[in-house]
Design an enzyme around this catalytic site. Structure first.
Site, PDB file in Angstrom:
ATOM      1  N   ASP A 174       6.313  16.795  12.322  1.00 54.90           N
ATOM      2  CA  ASP A 174       6.092  18.159  11.876  1.00 54.90           C
ATOM      3  C   ASP A 174       4.856  18.746  12.541  1.00 54.90           C
ATOM      4  OD1 ASP A 174       5.823  19.720   8.659  1.00 54.90           O
ATOM      5  OD2 ASP A 174       7.275  20.015  10.267  1.00 54.90           O
ATOM      6  N   ASP A 181      10.073  21.113   3.220  1.00 52.74           N
ATOM      7  CA  ASP A 181       8.835  20.691   2.563  1.00 52.74           C
ATOM      8  C   ASP A 181       9.114  20.308   1.129  1.00 52.74           C
ATOM      9  OD1 ASP A 181       7.109  23.320   4.287  1.00 52.74           O
ATOM     10  OD2 ASP A 181       7.268  21.195   4.800  1.00 52.74           O
TER      11      ASP A 181
END
Lengths: 270, 482
Positions: free
Chosen positions: B298, B400
């Site tokens: 990420d 997330d």
């Protein structure tokens, strides 16, 4: 065991904290954030305390016997020290944050240090109470055999161990409640001591915290332990009240519904 | 990814959602139904997800609204420069401050207060859905036994962990992670390619298929398991009616228009469902290594100049296009309907049904280019004034949500019945999110939401499970209090 026991114990232990949260903190996002950061600081202090205890245990090679008990006592005392240290560190952090906010925004809008003291104390208290009690709470939803593995509830009922289990659970419940409130008061007193550079206040907070923890060592005698802790809580509460700016006069007016806010709200004169 | 609705900050839950969607679509040994569909979906969803994520960029989002519309153009230029060098506090809306800084008659204190208030409010606006998602996942894990039973593994994690030696197990989990991450990277790159070559219909169809599967198939399975756990009988007509209504309303809310709260609730529910799938089908050690690896990915994908997500965001920004719905959770409504500034967005190649909220969600990747590209609203327009109060929000990618919930859910599932570990991970993730939002306010660009929170979560999981738990258990057994 039953939902009744679960809810009863949960509300006794966490009721006041929940009420304080709902009425004073939940409405302001900034306070919620500071509460969670306070909880995090307590968690980190617990982590360091556990690390110390773990290292002490490995150094003494995990031998059973009285040494374990002494190590545990030492662990508890060191943990109290570390918690107060982290309270001080949180104070420093909040001070820096307030100064930062003030420099950005000269017109004061940031929360006052007293409010932050209260919020941080509540954060510490909630986290401490939750960590101490939530496992017992969840066990009370089970088949009622707290701490016993594999025995049937019937055996348990007949063994006469229930009264002890109940007493243990009740003791934990009331201790959790008093610990949460004590943390709130300690927070207020501590931050005020730091603000006014009255280091005696910090020392007293540390000593009373050590005293409260030490009182729990006399574990079979729940009554004495609990009552003295409640007395300490009342004393701390009174001190925190005066430190936070209250006075007998303001208390009287508040109770008689004659205080300034109430009057303004109702547009009456005293 | 996370990003404010007006500012171009995106936290990359995007890639994780992408991966999640892809993995979600992998055939599950335990469920024979829909296997073919799943395989088909597998390749698509991930790319879709990637695209969706990048759509978060604020290609069309209107610039931060200032009280004085007339100064908009002037301040936009200033903003771009100021944002980079800004050293702000933890509020997300420092841009507001800068936008309004030149406004005459506006006391600096008031602006500061507004930004501070908005900043803290947005943090809470993200805390609440993240907390809700985690609560749903933990409640399910603790009560429904299905999600903690081992029933096979996904094809993306082919190596088993039932090996005799610790070294072999570790090796297998690392290999599983490598496979999973490479699948994700491949999917993301494929998505970037698709997006670059404007295969919008493909992406859009992908997204719809993916949501269909989540809202119908996984809800059906979930409902079935919950009913089994509580021993409640439900006849098929009722079940059909329930699942149909739930799924149909969900599709409408997510992909078209719907009340904001309902849409947020649906997004939370589908994130929770996906997280539960991950918790069930990822073997233990692989799950932890994957969580660590995906945070690193990420970070790289969102921050490196050649990172796929960053490229996606920049492309979307260049084209001033709205992002695909259903991959971003947005925390505030933008009343941009009827605004003159909407025209650039509708001119984009993608013609999606207008969704006011989605408009806002998809801003914030390339703030420097945004002010130049976007037309400021007409000065003095009433909607601008209205919008000023409600507009600012933060957007967080669904990936997330999913990976936060996976972490907390795994802690709840494997923490030997201990609630302390779960709570410690929960607080750690919230603090990580808080820090990320603070960085968002400082840097004002798209940021990855996973690294800080997942790092804190992992540290606290392992330390609480191994250090704190024995300590607290010993204290509890002696009735001691610290």
């Amino acid at each position: 065991m039953t939902a009744a026991v679960f809810f009863g114990c949960a509300f006794i232990a966490f009721g006041p904290a929940l009420a304080l949260y709902i009425f004073t903190i939940a409405t302001e996002p900034l306070r919620v954030i500071f509460l969670i950061i306070g909880a995090f600081f307590w968690l980190v202090s617990l982590l360091f305390s556990s690390l110390f205890w773990f290292m002490a245990r490995t150094i003494t090679d995990n031998k059973d016997g009285p040494i374990q008990k002494y190590l545990l006592i030492l662990g508890v005392l060191v943990s109290v020290l570390i918690q107060e240290m982290f309270r001080f560190m949180y104070y420093k952090l909040l001070k820096k944050a307030s100064e930062g906010l003030k420099s950005i925004n000269p017109d004061e809008t940031a929360p006052s240090m007293r409010l932050l003291a209260y919020v941080s104390g509540l954060g510490f208290g909630i986290m401490s109470g939750v960590f101490a009690f939530v496992n017992t709470l969840s066990d009370s939803l089970g088949p009622g055999t707290v701490g016993i593995h594999g025995d049937s509830p019937q055996f348990f009922l007949n063994s006469g161990a229930y009264p002890l289990i109940e007493k243990t659970r009740l003791n934990k419940t009331f201790m959790t409640l008093v610990i949460i409130l004590l943390h709130v008061f300690w927070g207020i007193i501590f931050f005020d001591g730091c603000e006014k550079k009255k280091w005696s206040a910090l020392l007293v907070v540390l000593l009373t915290h050590l005293l409260v923890s030490a009182l729990t060592f006399i574990s079979p005698h729940y009554g004495i332990n609990l009552v003295s802790t409640y007395i300490i809580m009342v004393l701390m509460g009174i001190w925190a009240f005066f430190v936070a700016g209250g006075s007998c006069r303001s208390l009287k007016f508040c109770l008689l519904c004659q205080d300034k806010d109430f009057l303004l709200f109702n547009q009456r004169s005293r | 990814m996370i990003f404010p609705s007006r500012d171009f900050k995106v936290l990359s839950g995007f890639s994780s959602d992408l991966e999640a969607r892809g993995v979600l679509c992998s055939p599950e040994p335990g469920t024979s139904q829909g296997r073919a569909m799943l395989t088909f979906m597998a390749s698509d969803s991930e790319e879709e997800v990637c695209d969706e994520r990048t759509s978060l960029m604020s290609a069309e989002s209107p610039p931060p609204r200032c009280c004085q519309e007339a100064r908009q153009g002037l301040e936009d230029g200033e903003n771009a420069a100021q944002w980079r060098s800004q050293d702000s506090e933890e509020d997300l809306d420092d841009a507001d401050r800068y936008v309004c800084s030149g406004v005459p008659g506006q006391p600096l204190g008031l602006e500061e207060e507004l930004t501070l208030k908005y900043g803290a409010k947005h943090v809470i606006m993200l805390f609440v859905p993240v907390t809700l998602c985690m609560i749903v996942v933990v409640a399910t894990i603790k009560s429904v036994r299905f999600y903690t039973e081992k029933n096979g593994q996904l094809i993306y994690t082919p190596f088993t962990e039932d090996t005799p030696s610790v070294g072999q197990r570790l090796l297998n989990s690392v290999l599983n992670t490598l496979i999973m991450i490479s699948v994700i990277v491949a999917m993301t790159i494929f998505l970037v390619v698709l997006y670059k070559y404007r295969c919008y219909k493909f992406i859009h169809g992908w997204l719809i298929m993916s949501s269909l599967m989540l809202l119908f198939l996984f809800t059906y399975i979930y409902l079935g398991e919950v009913l089994k756990t509580y021993n409640v009988a439900m006849d098929y007509p009722t079940l059909f009616l329930t699942v149909w209504n739930f799924g149909a309303v969900g599709m409408v809310c997510i992909h078209w228009k719907g009340p904001l709260v309902l849409q947020q609730a649906y997004l939370i529910m589908i994130s929770a469902l996906m997280a539960l799938v991950f918790i069930k089908y990822l073997p233990e050690w692989s799950a932890w290594v994957i969580l660590g690896a995906i945070s690193v990915y990420d970070l790289v994908a969102v921050l490196c100049p050649k990172g796929p997500l960053r490229m996606l965001v920049e492309t979307a920004q260049e084209r001033n296009e709205p992002i695909f719905p259903a991959l971003i959770y947005s925390s505030a409504m933008v009343w941009t309907v009827g605004m003159a500034k909407l025209d650039p967005s509708s001119q984009g190649a993608l013609q999606l049904p207008y969704d006011p909220e989605m408009e806002d969600s998809y801003d914030s990747f390339g703030e420097p280019s945004y002010p130049e590209v976007f037309e400021p609203p007409l000065p003095g327009s009433p909607e601008g004034e209205l919008e000023e109060e409600e507009e600012r929000g933060v957007k967080l990618g669904l990936g997330d949500f999913i990976f936060y919930s996976v972490l907390v859910g795994k802690a709840a599932a494997t923490g030997s019945g201990d609630w302390n570990t779960t709570l410690a991970c929960f607080v750690a993730i919230l603090i990580g999110l808080c820090l990320t939002l603070l960085l968002l306010a400082v840097f004002k660009k798209a940021l990855p939401a996973l690294p800080i929170s997942i790092t804190f979560g992992l540290i606290f999981y392992f330390s609480t499970d191994n250090l704190v738990r024995p300590f607290m258990d010993t204290l509890a057994s002696h009735q001691l209090y610290i």
